[in-house]
Structure formats: C-alpha cells, structure tokens
Design a protein around this motif. Structure first.
Motif, PDB file in Angstrom:
ATOM      1  N   LEU A   1      -3.780  12.453  -2.722  1.00  0.00           N
ATOM      2  CA  LEU A   1      -2.964  11.294  -3.050  1.00  0.00           C
ATOM      3  C   LEU A   1      -3.846  10.048  -3.118  1.00  0.00           C
ATOM      4  CD1 LEU A   1       0.178  11.901  -0.794  1.00  0.00           C
ATOM      5  CD2 LEU A   1      -0.350  12.827  -3.054  1.00  0.00           C
ATOM      6  N   GLU A   2      -3.506   9.167  -4.013  1.00  0.00           N
ATOM      7  CA  GLU A   2      -4.292   7.942  -4.186  1.00  0.00           C
ATOM      8  C   GLU A   2      -3.706   6.830  -3.329  1.00  0.00           C
ATOM      9  OE1 GLU A   2      -5.702   4.765  -7.674  1.00  0.00           O
ATOM     10  OE2 GLU A   2      -4.293   6.398  -8.139  1.00  0.00           O
TER      11      GLU A   2
ATOM     12  N   ARG B   1       0.848  -1.189   0.000  1.00  0.00           N
ATOM     13  CA  ARG B   1       0.000   0.000   0.000  1.00  0.00           C
ATOM     14  C   ARG B   1       0.883   1.237   0.000  1.00  0.00           C
ATOM     15  NH1 ARG B   1      -2.767   1.053   4.501  1.00  0.00           N
ATOM     16  NH2 ARG B   1      -4.476   2.190   3.498  1.00  0.00           N
ATOM     17  N   ALA B   2       0.468   2.226  -0.765  1.00  0.00           N
ATOM     18  CA  ALA B   2       1.230   3.471  -0.842  1.00  0.00           C
ATOM     19  C   ALA B   2       0.287   4.620  -1.163  1.00  0.00           C
ATOM     20  CB  ALA B   2       2.314   3.366  -1.912  1.00  0.00           C
ATOM     21  N   ALA B   3       0.722   5.834  -0.781  1.00  0.00           N
ATOM     22  CA  ALA B   3       0.012   7.057  -1.150  1.00  0.00           C
ATOM     23  C   ALA B   3       0.730   7.642  -2.358  1.00  0.00           C
ATOM     24  CB  ALA B   3      -0.003   8.048   0.010  1.00  0.00           C
ATOM     25  N   VAL B   4       0.074   7.627  -3.515  1.00  0.00           N
ATOM     26  CA  VAL B   4       0.719   7.971  -4.781  1.00  0.00           C
ATOM     27  C   VAL B   4       0.219   9.322  -5.289  1.00  0.00           C
ATOM     28  CG1 VAL B   4       1.058   7.270  -7.185  1.00  0.00           C
ATOM     29  CG2 VAL B   4       1.017   5.540  -5.369  1.00  0.00           C
ATOM     30  N   LEU B   5       1.170  10.182  -5.705  1.00  0.00           N
ATOM     31  CA  LEU B   5       0.837  11.468  -6.300  1.00  0.00           C
ATOM     32  C   LEU B   5       0.544  11.257  -7.782  1.00  0.00           C
ATOM     33  CD1 LEU B   5       0.663  14.579  -6.241  1.00  0.00           C
ATOM     34  CD2 LEU B   5       3.142  14.626  -6.609  1.00  0.00           C
TER      35      LEU B   5
ATOM     36  N   SER C   1      -3.439  13.056   2.791  1.00  0.00           N
ATOM     37  CA  SER C   1      -3.854  14.213   1.985  1.00  0.00           C
ATOM     38  C   SER C   1      -4.445  15.308   2.862  1.00  0.00           C
ATOM     39  CB  SER C   1      -4.865  13.784   0.917  1.00  0.00           C
ATOM     40  OG  SER C   1      -4.264  12.930  -0.032  1.00  0.00           O
ATOM     41  N   ALA C   2      -5.241  14.930   3.859  1.00  0.00           N
ATOM     42  CA  ALA C   2      -5.808  15.904   4.787  1.00  0.00           C
ATOM     43  C   ALA C   2      -4.693  16.580   5.585  1.00  0.00           C
ATOM     44  CB  ALA C   2      -6.805  15.237   5.719  1.00  0.00           C
ATOM     45  N   ALA C   3      -3.652  15.834   5.921  1.00  0.00           N
ATOM     46  CA  ALA C   3      -2.525  16.417   6.649  1.00  0.00           C
ATOM     47  C   ALA C   3      -1.796  17.444   5.789  1.00  0.00           C
ATOM     48  CB  ALA C   3      -1.565  15.319   7.093  1.00  0.00           C
TER      49      ALA C   3
END
Length: 363
Positions: A38-39, A27-31, A342-344
């Motif tokens: 971020l997705e 799992r990752a937060a992707v730009l 993303s909220a951060a």
C-alpha cells in the motif's frame, strides 16, 4: 489549536455546532495494485455529507478480510477513490453532516465493516441488515479507516463509551462482532455445547462470548499455544486439529449442539460432520472459497442446519459493546504505525501474526 500537525481554526455554526477549518489533506494507506504494498500518501480529506459524520481516527485494526481485498480475492464492482482499506476503526467525531441527530462533536465512534445498506430489502426490514445484498463496506466499496479520517453513515457508526481503550477495542468492530454474530446465529443457550474451529482472533473472541453465555466450548486448532489461550479464555476443553480429529469426535457418545468454523479451510468439514448432533447447527464464519462434500441423505436423517454468518447487525453490535464495556474481551494486540500496514497484511497472509495488528494514530 493544533491537532496532529494540522492547524485548526474553530468557528461556531448557527445551530451551535463547531465547524473546523484546516488543511484539506490527510495521510492514508492507498491500494494502487492488488498484491502490491500500500502507498502511504497524502489524499484529500473526506467531507461529511448529509446523514454522515466525519471521524478522526485514533486506531484501526488490520483484519484478515483486508488480506482478501488486498490480494484481489474480494473485488468491488466499483472501487472507491482513493482505495483506502480498513474497517476496524475507532476515533472522535470531527464533523457532522446535515440532518444528523444523536451525535455530538468529540463523541467516540466506531467504524464497522458495514458503511450502509439499501434499507429496503427483506433482510434490512427484518433486522438482518448484515445479509443485505446491496450493502456497502468500509475499505471495499467506500474509503475505509487506514487513514487519518473517514466518513461514516451516522446510523451505522458505532457509539462507544469513554471507558473503552481505542487500541484494544478496534478489532471488536469486525472480528468481535463477527464472532458475536456467529454465536447468535448458532442460537446457543446456556447449558449447550459447541465446538469452535480455529482459535485465531475471531475464534478466541467466540470462545469468550459463548463461555460468558454459559455454553460449554470445545476449542479446536492446529496450534497448541492457541488452545492454551482458549482454555484461559473459558474453553472447557481443547483438541488438536489433526487427521484423527474426525474419528475422535465420531467416537464421542455425546455430540455438540453447534459447530462454528473460523478456520479458512475445508479441512474442518469432516470434523464438523462427525461432531454435530442431530438437529445441530453448523455455522460457516470463515471465508472459504472451495466446496465441501455434502450428502443430502445425511441431512434428511439428522435434520442438521447448515448456514452462514456475516459480521453482525447494529443491535448485535450494541449488545457486544455493552458486554465489552462491562468486561473487556481479551485479545493480543501488536500496535503498528500506518507505514507498517503492508507488512502486517503479509504476516496475516502467512499466518505469522501472534494476535491482532492495530494501527495507532497516536491522538
């Protein structure tokens, strides 16, 4: 064995190291697009190549530099794929690449801003690799630590003692070392006086670091609550950053040996000029994209040195880790999940954060 939902099967390599085989995604937060959320998605899990280690993340801080990257204000010449941000990670060594020495499986490792440098320029050879114009950064030039795993250059990953807390130590990997590098860049010595402009996460680290070195610190910020924290962290005095600050500093009989700016604004410039002593040092630590007025005759009359700082070197990181391990640097941390990043970023951009956001991977 089971690791965070991944089925792992340990095998023994000929050299005695453990090799783990398990699912090949993470799992990752992707730009995907600048300025968009971020997705949170599944991407291929990276593999440690020669000279590298694979780190399984326990925590990763969210830095204001991440905001600049997310907004497209800092754009890499070649975007990483996948574009995973994050450069304040802490975790465990999961795999070790060919030719790597000094690391063992399970060691606690920090993931700093610098992934690697050219190792050939004068800056690298002189021990100032943070100014290498060809360095690559986690979360900007190579995939970063807003993910379950990240690959690090083994010689730039940070060796961390078991005594540290991953969540509260994660911001030290960038915010802490940037503050330490700025204090060192200012060449401050015990008995000297400095002004720290901007008492957010970086400024409050600098207040603590300078105070521990025996420096008398004047903390400056617009927020009285942050100034109160700065006093608790060792600041000798505090001043509100308002339109009258330059005049108040100009009226002081004794000036300051250094001014360090962590506030991302040009509004501090007049106060720094008013507060610095002849032959003092002005250190730019914040990313300020607008110009400031500079009268060169003032430089010839005062001999003031004006310079910048960029994170810190590996030697400075070792010194900071030792300082932190001996007595942890204090900071306010809000623990979030990967899905909250993303909220951060939005909260950081709007100056609504009350401390450092840190992603916990709950391992």
């Amino acid at each position: 064995m089971i690791l965070a939902g991944l089925r792992c099967e340990s095998k023994q390599m000929p050299d005695g190291r453990s090799m783990t085989s398990h699912t090949k995604t993470m799992r990752a937060a992707v730009l995907g697009s600048y300025g968009e959320p971020l997705e949170i998605t599944s991407v291929p899990r990276p593999v440690a190549g020669p000279g590298q280690i694979l780190v399984r993340l326990q925590a990763c801080g969210v830095c204001h530099t991440d905001v600049h990257i997310w907004r497209g204000e800092s754009v890499p010449p070649h975007a990483p794929s996948p574009f995973v941000m994050g450069h304040e990670g802490i975790g465990r060594v999961e795999a070790i690449g060919e030719g790597v020495g000094g690391w063992s499986l399970g060691d606690r490792a920090g993931v700093p801003w610098i992934h690697d440098t050219c190792r050939r320029c004068d800056e690298c050879l002189d021990g100032h690799e943070s100014f290498c114009q060809h360095h690559r950064a986690h979360g900007l030039n190579v995939p970063g630590a807003f993910a379950e795993y990240v690959v690090c250059d083994a010689s730039f990953a940070v060796a961390l003692p078991e005594t540290i807390d991953p969540v509260t130590t994660a911001p030290v990997m960038c915010a802490g070392i940037t503050a330490y590098g700025a204090v060192k860049r200012a060449a401050l010595k015990a008995g000297e006086k400095c002004i720290v402009f901007g008492c957010g996460g970086l400024g409050l680290y600098a207040v603590q670091i300078a105070s521990r070195l025996g420096v008398s610190v004047l903390a400056v910020d617009r927020d009285p609550a942050k100034l109160e924290i700065a006093r608790r962290y060792g600041a000798a005095a505090a001043e509100i950053a308002d339109s009258g600050l330059p005049s108040r500093l100009a009226a002081k009989g004794e000036k300051y040996h250094a001014c360090i700016n962590f506030a991302p604004t040009t509004a501090t410039w007049d106060a720094m000029v008013a507060g610095i002593r002849p032959r003092g040092r002005i250190i730019a630590a914040a990313m300020v994209f607008q110009p400031v007025p500079l009268v060169q005759e003032w430089l010839t009359a005062t001999g003031v040195l004006i310079t910048g700082t960029s994170v810190g070197t590996r030697q400075e990181m070792r010194e900071l880790v030792a300082m932190h391990a001996d007595k942890p640097l204090e900071t306010t941390v809000e623990v979030i999940g990967l899905e909250d990043v993303s909220a951060a970023l939005v909260a950081l951009e709007r100056a609504q954060s009350k401390g450092r956001y840190v992603i916990s991977f709950a391992r």
